[in-house]
Design an enzyme around this catalytic site. Structure first.
Site, short mmCIF file in Angstrom:
data_model
loop_
_atom_site.label_atom_id
_atom_site.label_comp_id
_atom_site.label_asym_id
_atom_site.label_seq_id
_atom_site.Cartn_x
_atom_site.Cartn_y
_atom_site.Cartn_z
N GLY A 1 0.84 -1.19 0.00
CA GLY A 1 0.00 0.00 0.00
C GLY A 1 0.88 1.24 0.00
O GLY A 1 2.05 1.17 0.36
N CYS B 1 6.37 -0.26 7.41
CA CYS B 1 5.98 0.91 6.62
C CYS B 1 7.15 1.33 5.76
O CYS B 1 8.29 1.35 6.22
CB CYS B 1 5.58 2.05 7.57
SG CYS B 1 5.06 3.54 6.69
N GLN C 1 3.18 10.04 1.60
CA GLN C 1 4.51 9.39 1.62
C GLN C 1 5.37 9.82 0.43
O GLN C 1 6.57 9.56 0.43
CB GLN C 1 4.35 7.85 1.60
CG GLN C 1 3.72 7.31 2.88
CD GLN C 1 3.56 5.81 2.82
OE1 GLN C 1 2.56 5.31 2.31
NE2 GLN C 1 4.54 5.08 3.33
O1 GNR Z 1 4.22 -2.66 2.63
C1 GNR Z 1 3.60 -2.49 3.67
N1 GNR Z 1 3.33 -3.55 4.46
C2 GNR Z 1 2.51 -3.50 5.57
C3 GNR Z 1 2.54 -4.57 6.45
C4 GNR Z 1 1.71 -4.58 7.56
C5 GNR Z 1 0.84 -3.54 7.77
C6 GNR Z 1 0.82 -2.47 6.91
C7 GNR Z 1 1.63 -2.44 5.79
S1 GNR Z 1 1.57 -1.12 4.68
C8 GNR Z 1 3.20 -1.15 4.07
C9 GNR Z 1 3.39 -0.13 2.96
C10 GNR Z 1 3.24 1.26 3.54
O2 GNR Z 1 4.05 1.78 4.23
N2 GNR Z 1 2.10 1.87 3.30
O3 GNR Z 1 1.88 3.07 3.85
NI NI Z 2 3.02 3.09 5.70
#
Ligand code: GNR
Ligand code: NI
Length: 181
Positions: free
Chosen positions: A47, A95, A52
């Protein structure tokens, strides 16, 4: 499409509450495509939210496709959680803006979200399991909240200290860097 740079904590742009889009027009669709391209270029990203990449708009993308299992990417503008379950779950989160750190976060197990899709249509989605966690994680970004903000101050500060130390060595051009004392 363009691959954009993902900023990392403690960048102040990650603390801002983003602004709703008026409607999903070509410009917002281009942002959604850029977010997808940027997310796919980042290993294991599932996501990505506009703040970001330093765009303070309430836009996010999610794609939970893994290996064989291919799903359509989801693009949302102005997403709102309109219902969340009493039941909570704890799961490990990471994240792209908090690289190399992972921690257990407690959140509602299921949510219902209302949002505008790529065609500017209002939609509602019931999400559970990992999708519910991802949607909440991404909506948090639109409110200037990172998963580390759900941790104790001690854990959060430990991660932030490590990230700022790492940044001194990696993102600042050598000639621009102040000497590390
Ligand atoms: O890649 C992502 N993996 C994830 C794993 C567990 C809970 C949330 C995420 S989102 C993250 C990508 C991201 O930073 N999105 O804002
Ligand atoms: Ni994130």
């Amino acid at each position: 499409m363009a691959k954009l740079d993902i900023i990392t904590a403690p960048d102040p742009h990650l603390k801002v509450r983003s602004t709703p889009v008026e409607k999903v027009d070509d410009e917002v669709r281009r942002l959604m495509d850029d977010l997808l391209e940027t997310m796919y270029a980042a290993d294991n990203g599932v996501g990505l939210a506009a703040p970001q990449v330093r765009v303070p708009k309430r836009v996010l993308v999610i794609d939970l496709s893994r290996g064989e299992e291919v799903t359509d990417p989801m693009c949302m503008a102005n997403p709102e959680v309109i219902w969340s379950s009493e039941e909570v779950v704890s799961s490990e989160e990471g994240c792209l803006s908090v690289p190399e750190h992972y921690a257990e976060v407690v959140r509602p197990a299921s949510v219902r979200v209302r949002y505008l899709d790529r065609d500017n249509e209002i939609r509602e989605l019931d999400a559970e399991k990992f999708l519910a966690i991802c949607i909440q994680h991404e909506i948090d970004h639109l409110d200037g909240v990172l998963f580390i903000d759900h941790l104790t101050a001690i854990k959060r500060n430990m991660i932030l200290r490590k990230l700022s130390k790492m940044r001194k060595y990696t993102t600042v051009k050598p000639e621009a860097a102040a000497p590390v004392l």
